[in-house]
Structure formats: C-alpha cells, structure tokens
Design a protein around this motif. Structure first.
Motif, PDB file in Angstrom:
ATOM      1  N   THR A  23       0.788  -1.171  -0.129  1.00  9.24           N
ATOM      2  CA  THR A  23      -0.012  -0.001  -0.014  1.00  9.24           C
ATOM      3  C   THR A  23       0.842   1.236   0.004  1.00  9.24           C
ATOM      4  O   THR A  23       2.137   1.235   0.166  1.00  9.24           O
ATOM      5  N   TRP A  31       1.476   5.027   5.311  1.00  8.62           N
ATOM      6  CA  TRP A  31       0.314   5.557   5.984  1.00  8.62           C
ATOM      7  C   TRP A  31       0.856   7.058   6.572  1.00  8.62           C
ATOM      8  O   TRP A  31       2.132   7.375   6.839  1.00  8.62           O
ATOM      9  N   GLY A  47      -3.496  -0.787   8.505  1.00 10.03           N
ATOM     10  CA  GLY A  47      -2.518  -1.170   7.616  1.00 10.03           C
ATOM     11  C   GLY A  47      -1.708  -2.431   8.033  1.00 10.03           C
ATOM     12  O   GLY A  47      -0.796  -2.769   7.337  1.00 10.03           O
TER      13      GLY A  47
END
Length: 328
Positions: free
Chosen positions: A17, A20, A88
């Motif tokens: 991803t 964060w 996450g």
C-alpha cells in the motif's frame, strides 16, 4: 454515509500500500482492478489507495464492511493475505493451492471462500483452517453467498449450482446463454439472482450490456423477473444490488470514461456515482456498503492515472493469461 470521491493525487509505488500517515483511509467502498494493481476508492473522502505489485493474479475482495481486503499471493508460498484498511496491518493464512483467487466473503466477515479452476476452499479466519468444498469436479467461475450466509450460488459455466454452505445435494439452475453470475448476484432479500451478459444489438449502437434479473426457482430454473438492457456501451458489468429496486453497473460508452451507474430494474438511469478515468478491468464492491454509497460530492472524476511501463507490460500478460483460461 460512504462517499465515492475524487482524490487529490494517485500515488504509484510497487508496494503493498502507499505509506500511512496520521489519517489512515479506513473503509473502502470499491476495489478497482486496472489490470496491474488494485485501487481502493476509500471512505474517508480524501484519497484513493493502491494495493501494489506484490501480486499479479488476484485483484482481491473487500470484506462486507469495507474494512479489509483479502487476496491470494503465491510467493514465497501460497497465502491468503488479509489487509486491514484501518491500521495497515495484515495477516497471512496458508492457502491450499497455488493460482487461486478470493471468491467471496461470507456476510459475517469471519470466513471467506477462495479457489481456482481445480477446486474451492472455505477459510475460517479465526482458526486459519481451510476446508475443501465439494464441487464434484466442477470449476467455479464466480461465487455469490446469499445474504443470510447459509446458501451459495456457484457459476460453473452452463448453469448455477445452488446448495447449502454446510453441504448437501445441490440444485442446478441453467444459465441464460452467454450469461455469467455476479459476485453480488443475490438480491438483498435472497429471492432473486442477477446474471449479466454482453450483447451486440447493432453496429450503430456499438454493443450493449444485458442484465437478466431472475426469480430463483430451483425446480423450473430461472423465471425472468426483469431484464435491464443498456445499449450504446462498449463495456459493461454488474457490480451489485443497490436495493431491491435498483442495481449498480459499471458502464463505458464509446470514447467516454467508465461510470458506476445506478439503474432501476426497468433500465432507467437513477444516478452516476463516479466517473473513472483510466483503465478499468473490474470493479468489486464491499457488499455491506452498497446501499449507503453516495455520489461524488465534488463532481470531479476519479483519475486512476497511468501506471509505469513495467506494470502495463505485466498487466497485459495477466489479461492474456486470464483470456486463455476463460477460453479453455
């Protein structure tokens, strides 16, 4: 309420991803597969998220509440990986076979189904145990779990196999010609199924999409309850039921971006939730959020961006591989 929104920017990086920060995106309403990666239309109203190039084959499935994304990765060993979109973190569970995809979550969010053309397995996320689901050698193309979680419908090609999830004799309901079951094919009351097919009405109309909403009759097969024909599109797909009286479709007309469109069962257009600029291979939804997703309040298109050249190449190979498997 969940908003489909226009992000300020779309980060691109070969990672699970994007980084964060102090404001994690949280829930996601839709997972958009662009052929190279999965882009999450998040629920925080500020940004889009990306699931990166750790995988090539499985675009993943969102949990019913949109808080987790599950997909199968084969490296270094076959694993069902579940990403928590709120913090996450991720958890891995041993997968029984390689080359599998997550097929469907159960409504409770505690179990999910995954598999490939060789079989299907039910994974319990609390125990990590995978149990084989007996399909008698048939190949699952798409799986839809009924809203109450006790029945499943499995598209095996010429027909839909409907059976209790706990096991038992299946009922075979023939599919209309060239039709396919959608991942969220069951209506909210569990009495109807929706199957879609691409049609070509005429050269002037440039194709079309046909959605056959049918009453579920296990003795006489499908009894059409409604038929939604959308002409003038060059690509179309069923995404899910918006309510008992409306459905959500992915549509693209010639030289126009993809749209997530809400239509009534008479085919009338109710509203457009989002315009998606860029390549779109598939859109998967968080089933529990379909009824509360609102239109993009900013009125701006969601720009999916242009992936790097190496991702476009791997995406092209992936699409070719998928087409070869479908043709077999």
């Amino acid at each position: 309420m969940i908003d489909v929104y226009a992000p300020a920017e779309v980060p691109r990086c070969p990672d699970w991803t994007m980084s964060w920060d102090a404001d994690p995106p949280g829930r996601a309403a839709f997972a958009v597969d662009d052929g190279e990666q999965t882009l999450l239309l998040a629920a925080d109203g500020r940004r889009i998220r990306m699931v990166g190039a750790e995988r090539l084959d499985d675009p993943g499935q969102l949990s019913p509440d949109g808080t987790r994304l599950a997909l199968v990765v084969d490296r270094p060993v076959p694993t069902v990986s579940v990403l928590d979109l709120r913090d996450g973190s991720r958890r891995g569970f041993p997968a029984t076979v390689r080359g599998a995809e997550v097929l469907s979550w159960l409504p409770s969010g505690r179990r999910l189904l995954y598999g490939n053309d060789e079989g299907m397995y039910l994974l319990d996320l609390e125990t990590g145990r995978s149990d084989a689901y007996d399909l008698s050698g048939e190949e699952p193309r798409e799986v839809a779990v009924a809203p109450e979680g006790a029945r499943i419908a499995v598209d095996v090609g010429a027909y839909v196999r409907i059976a209790p999830l706990a096991g038992g004799p299946p009922v075979r309901v023939p599919l209309p010609e060239d039709a396919a079951l959608g991942a969220h094919g069951w209506s909210p009351d569990g009495r109807l199924l929706a199957v879609g097919r691409e049609i070509t009405p005429s050269r002037e109309q440039r194709g079309g999409f046909d959605l056959v909403v049918t009453a579920l009759d296990t003795e006489r097969g499908f009894r059409p309850a409604a038929q939604v024909s959308v002409v003038g599109v060059v690509a179309g797909a069923f995404v899910g039921w918006r309510s008992m009286n409306s459905i959500l479709l992915l549509e693209r007309r010639f030289d126009e971006p993809f749209r997530l469109v809400v239509r009534g069962l008479d085919g009338s257009e109710i509203e457009t939730l989002a315009h998606l600029h860029g390549s779109v291979w598939e859109v998967r939804a968080a089933a529990g959020l379909l009824e509360v997703v609102r239109t993009n309040t900013d009125g701006e298109p969601v720009d999916l961006g242009v992936p790097p050249r190496w991702q476009r190449m791997t995406g092209a190979m992936r699409k070719s591989f998928r087409k070869d498997r479908t043709a077999q």
